[in-house]
Enzyme design. Sequence first.
Site, PDB file in Angstrom:
ATOM      1  N   CYS A  33       0.821  -1.211   0.000  1.00 41.35           N
ATOM      2  CA  CYS A  33       0.000   0.000   0.000  1.00 41.35           C
ATOM      3  C   CYS A  33       0.857   1.264   0.000  1.00 41.35           C
ATOM      4  CB  CYS A  33      -0.890   0.041   1.255  1.00 41.35           C
ATOM      5  SG  CYS A  33      -1.938  -1.390   1.498  1.00 41.35           S
ATOM      6  N   CYS A  37      -2.871   5.062   2.546  1.00 40.42           N
ATOM      7  CA  CYS A  37      -3.971   4.116   2.315  1.00 40.42           C
ATOM      8  C   CYS A  37      -5.084   4.322   3.344  1.00 40.42           C
ATOM      9  CB  CYS A  37      -3.461   2.683   2.412  1.00 40.42           C
ATOM     10  SG  CYS A  37      -4.714   1.452   1.929  1.00 40.42           S
ATOM     11  N   CYS A  64      -2.486  -2.901  -3.634  1.00 40.43           N
ATOM     12  CA  CYS A  64      -3.769  -2.666  -2.968  1.00 40.43           C
ATOM     13  C   CYS A  64      -4.752  -2.065  -3.962  1.00 40.43           C
ATOM     14  CB  CYS A  64      -3.548  -1.711  -1.793  1.00 40.43           C
ATOM     15  SG  CYS A  64      -5.075  -1.209  -0.951  1.00 40.43           S
ATOM     16  N   CYS A  67      -5.971   1.868  -2.205  1.00 42.88           N
ATOM     17  CA  CYS A  67      -5.154   3.089  -2.318  1.00 42.88           C
ATOM     18  C   CYS A  67      -4.482   3.211  -3.673  1.00 42.88           C
ATOM     19  CB  CYS A  67      -4.121   3.146  -1.197  1.00 42.88           C
ATOM     20  SG  CYS A  67      -2.855   1.846  -1.255  1.00 42.88           S
TER      21      CYS A  67
END
Length: 218
Positions: A33, A37, A64, A67
């Site tokens: 991330c 995030c 991810c 994000c």
Amino acid sequence: MLDFAECDRARLTRDPRYDGRFFTGVRSTGVYCRPVCPVRKPLSKNVCFFPSAAAAELAGFRPCLRCRPETAPFCPAWKGSRATVDRALRLIVEEGALDAENARVEDLAGRLGIGARQLSRLFARHLNATPVQVAKTARVQRAKRLLDVTDLPMTELALQAGFRSLRRFNAVFVEVYKKSPTKIRLFARANGWGPFVACARHTLVLVAHGVGTDEVIE
């Protein structure tokens, strides 16, 4: 070297100044991330940090979907004296210097005035990844952005992202995201991303800055 305590503070506070400077690998989920995030923050004992998205992927983490690491800002300033790595990154990410079928790291290094081995050592030192791996990540990130905000057919999208074939695009994308491009596009639409949404957001920005929607922007 990344300082664990500094990175962890930035992650826990979602400090936007660190966005693009490092990526967080979450061992409990297998994803990586951005520091900003929005999802629930994992325990510090379950995270590790990487200087690049390519390094996180080399370690087995997938991006991810919340994000969207492919939208992280490019941050050359924090690299300080590592100007050669910065220039190489720009050539790879912005110009696709390693995307062509006959592209070689040697040719990229030659454009920078150094040898291929020296360039590879610099990438290993500062990014924990090879130039080829960084180029692969850049292609996947371009494709992910196109999946999110366009309705381009998959073949055209793959070529625009820098892949030389649809088959290779599908294989690499599944390898990185553990999902097919079609499923990623469906996820984006289900979460409000798409060409019409992108246009609407752009219009709101123009209106917020006092630009009429009937004006032509050159």
